[in-house]
Design a protein around this motif. Structure first.
Motif, short mmCIF file in Angstrom:
data_model
loop_
_atom_site.label_atom_id
_atom_site.label_comp_id
_atom_site.label_asym_id
_atom_site.label_seq_id
_atom_site.Cartn_x
_atom_site.Cartn_y
_atom_site.Cartn_z
N HIS A 65 -11.04 -20.70 -56.68
CA HIS A 65 -12.14 -19.81 -57.09
C HIS A 65 -13.23 -19.65 -56.05
N HIS A 66 -12.87 -19.74 -54.78
CA HIS A 66 -13.82 -19.33 -53.75
C HIS A 66 -13.47 -17.92 -53.32
N PRO A 67 -14.33 -16.94 -53.55
CA PRO A 67 -14.01 -15.60 -53.09
C PRO A 67 -14.03 -15.54 -51.56
N HIS A 68 -13.17 -14.69 -51.01
CA HIS A 68 -13.26 -14.41 -49.57
C HIS A 68 -14.57 -13.69 -49.30
N ARG A 69 -14.99 -13.75 -48.05
CA ARG A 69 -16.26 -13.11 -47.68
C ARG A 69 -16.34 -11.67 -48.19
N ASP A 70 -15.27 -10.92 -48.00
CA ASP A 70 -15.29 -9.50 -48.37
C ASP A 70 -15.35 -9.29 -49.88
N GLN A 71 -15.03 -10.33 -50.63
CA GLN A 71 -15.04 -10.22 -52.10
C GLN A 71 -16.37 -10.64 -52.71
N ILE A 72 -17.31 -11.08 -51.88
CA ILE A 72 -18.61 -11.51 -52.43
C ILE A 72 -19.38 -10.26 -52.86
N MET A 73 -19.78 -10.24 -54.13
CA MET A 73 -20.44 -9.06 -54.71
C MET A 73 -21.92 -9.35 -54.93
N LEU A 74 -22.74 -8.35 -54.60
CA LEU A 74 -24.19 -8.53 -54.73
C LEU A 74 -24.59 -8.93 -56.15
N GLU A 75 -24.00 -8.26 -57.14
CA GLU A 75 -24.40 -8.56 -58.52
C GLU A 75 -24.09 -10.01 -58.90
N ASN A 76 -23.00 -10.53 -58.35
CA ASN A 76 -22.65 -11.92 -58.68
C ASN A 76 -23.60 -12.91 -57.99
N VAL A 77 -23.98 -12.58 -56.75
CA VAL A 77 -24.92 -13.45 -56.03
C VAL A 77 -26.27 -13.47 -56.74
N LEU A 78 -26.77 -12.29 -57.13
CA LEU A 78 -28.06 -12.22 -57.81
C LEU A 78 -27.99 -12.95 -59.15
N SER A 123 -21.57 -31.93 -67.62
CA SER A 123 -20.98 -30.64 -68.03
C SER A 123 -21.86 -29.48 -67.62
N THR A 124 -23.17 -29.68 -67.70
CA THR A 124 -24.08 -28.61 -67.26
C THR A 124 -23.96 -28.40 -65.75
N LEU A 125 -23.88 -29.50 -65.01
CA LEU A 125 -23.73 -29.39 -63.56
C LEU A 125 -22.44 -28.66 -63.20
N THR A 126 -21.35 -29.02 -63.88
CA THR A 126 -20.06 -28.37 -63.60
C THR A 126 -20.18 -26.86 -63.77
N HIS A 127 -20.90 -26.46 -64.82
CA HIS A 127 -21.14 -25.03 -65.06
C HIS A 127 -21.91 -24.41 -63.89
N HIS A 128 -22.96 -25.10 -63.43
CA HIS A 128 -23.76 -24.55 -62.34
C HIS A 128 -22.97 -24.47 -61.03
N TRP A 129 -22.20 -25.54 -60.72
CA TRP A 129 -21.42 -25.50 -59.46
C TRP A 129 -20.42 -24.36 -59.50
N ARG A 130 -19.80 -24.16 -60.66
CA ARG A 130 -18.83 -23.07 -60.77
C ARG A 130 -19.50 -21.70 -60.58
N ALA A 131 -20.67 -21.53 -61.18
CA ALA A 131 -21.38 -20.25 -61.05
C ALA A 131 -21.70 -19.96 -59.59
N LEU A 132 -22.16 -20.97 -58.88
CA LEU A 132 -22.49 -20.78 -57.46
C LEU A 132 -21.23 -20.54 -56.63
N ARG A 133 -20.19 -21.28 -56.93
CA ARG A 133 -18.93 -21.19 -56.18
C ARG A 133 -18.25 -19.85 -56.43
N ASP A 134 -18.14 -19.46 -57.69
CA ASP A 134 -17.44 -18.22 -58.03
C ASP A 134 -18.16 -16.99 -57.47
N ALA A 135 -19.47 -17.09 -57.33
CA ALA A 135 -20.23 -15.97 -56.76
C ALA A 135 -20.14 -15.91 -55.25
N GLY A 136 -19.61 -16.98 -54.62
CA GLY A 136 -19.51 -17.01 -53.16
C GLY A 136 -20.76 -17.56 -52.50
N VAL A 137 -21.60 -18.24 -53.26
CA VAL A 137 -22.85 -18.76 -52.70
C VAL A 137 -22.63 -20.11 -52.01
#
Lengths: 100, 100
Positions: free
Chosen positions: A4-17, A50-64
């Motif tokens: 679940h790490h997006p490639h650079r080209d797959q990083i979307m502005l809406e997901n980062v924000l 469990s809360t941390l796992t959620h936060h790490w996933r949100a940051l990771r999936d967004a490409g941050v």
């Protein structure tokens, strides 16, 4: 490397924000920008796993961040270069206006 | 003036980022930055009224736009000055990296 790490080209502005629209995640990003890569366990010791796992996933999936296993820990690294390639100056600006 | 407009000092970074983390709302903000104030009815004619109402509220509650009645219409105005006072340069940077 975990999934679940997006490639650079797959990083979307809406997901980062969206990933940065949470104060806890924004605080983590500011800390990673200040100190460089950190183990997950060294950040936010007072928050439940469990809360941390959620936060790490949100940051990771967004490409941050990259989340990479290292021994028994996971290391978080800010994808500053990838974010700057996609959205020049955005991350620095958000960190700047987020204040101290 | 309709309710739920935060004062300048109440505008929170996480709410602004969340409001702009939706492609439709980001497109509206870019359009308002380009053209100046617009009637709600002149924006996004192909989207259902209930969805639009949700988007206007999200932008308004976050402090991104003023929504003001004018005759039988509501006028949306970007709160550029208030946002710049709170988070200097952030709105312009997001619009810039959002591209065309």
């Amino acid at each position: 490397m975990l999934p679940h790490h997006p490639h650079r080209d797959q990083i979307m502005l809406e997901n980062v924000l969206s990933a940065l629209s949470n104060p806890t995640r924004l605080a983590v990003v500011k800390e990673l920008a200040r100190t460089g890569p950190r183990s997950c366990g060294s950040l936010l010791p007072d928050i439940s796993k469990s809360t941390l796992t959620h936060h790490w996933r949100a940051l990771r999936d967004a490409g941050v961040v990259w989340q990479q296993p290292s021994g028994r820990e996971n290391i978080l690294t800010l994808r500053h270069e990838d974010l700057d390639a996609r959205f020049p100056g955005l991350l620095d600006k958000i960190i700047e206006v987020a204040g101290s």
